[in-house]
Scaffold this motif. Structure first.
Motif, PDB file in Angstrom:
ATOM      1  N   ASN A  23       2.313  -0.920   4.186  1.00 17.61           N
ATOM      2  CA  ASN A  23       1.243  -1.846   3.815  1.00 17.61           C
ATOM      3  C   ASN A  23       0.241  -1.826   4.956  1.00 17.61           C
ATOM      4  O   ASN A  23       0.627  -1.776   6.131  1.00 17.61           O
ATOM      5  N   SER A  25      -3.072  -4.023   6.464  1.00 15.69           N
ATOM      6  CA  SER A  25      -3.840  -5.258   6.328  1.00 15.69           C
ATOM      7  C   SER A  25      -4.879  -5.359   7.434  1.00 15.69           C
ATOM      8  O   SER A  25      -4.818  -4.659   8.440  1.00 15.69           O
ATOM      9  N   GLU A  75      -4.293  -7.791   2.699  1.00 12.11           N
ATOM     10  CA  GLU A  75      -3.779  -6.431   2.530  1.00 12.11           C
ATOM     11  C   GLU A  75      -4.839  -5.547   1.877  1.00 12.11           C
ATOM     12  O   GLU A  75      -5.375  -5.878   0.832  1.00 12.11           O
ATOM     13  N   ASN A  78      -1.353  -1.908  -0.382  1.00 12.70           N
ATOM     14  CA  ASN A  78       0.000  -2.446  -0.491  1.00 12.70           C
ATOM     15  C   ASN A  78       0.867  -1.507  -1.313  1.00 12.70           C
ATOM     16  O   ASN A  78       1.397  -0.557  -0.780  1.00 12.70           O
TER      17      ASN A  78
END
Length: 121
Positions: A23, A25, A75, A78
């Motif tokens: 992920n 972010s 995010e 993801n």
């Protein structure tokens, strides 16, 4: 932009690599600060990440930041964060839209933006 209006930043490339599914972010480490006067524009409720900066990310609509720090990260990638073999780097583009509150002093405002890549478990 004058107070009461929005300003959009330039598009910025974020380069990253991962050896596993991940992920990615982004978050602000601090509020926007006028480099001359020290005046503050709060990130919370005034800054959005733009959905149309990169069609390959997972942002489908502009998303508002609700504060500073990692706890308020958004995010960018993801479920589609798939690694590339041999540490091949990838690029995602980000762009922000900032609302300028009424009464804001004109000038250049800056803030540190951070990215975090987290491997999926």
């Amino acid at each position: 932009a004058p107070p009461g209006y929005n300003a959009t930043t330039n598009v910025v490339n974020v380069t990253y690599a991962s050896n596993y599914d991940f992920n990615l972010s982004v978050y602000f480490e601090e509020n926007l600060t006028n480099v001359s006067s020290g005046e503050i524009i709060p990130i919370a409720n005034n800054v959005y990440i733009c959905a149309n900066a990169d069609v390959s990310d997972d942002i489908t609509t502009d998303l508002m930041f609700y504060g500073i720090g990692e706890v308020h990260a958004i995010e960018i990638i993801n479920s589609s964060g798939i690694f590339r073999k041999n540490n091949t780097h990838q690029i995602v583009q980000v762009q922000f839209n900032v609302y300028i509150p009424f009464g804001t002093i004109h000038g250049e405002y800056m803030a540190h933006v951070a990215t975090k890549i987290k491997q999926k478990e």
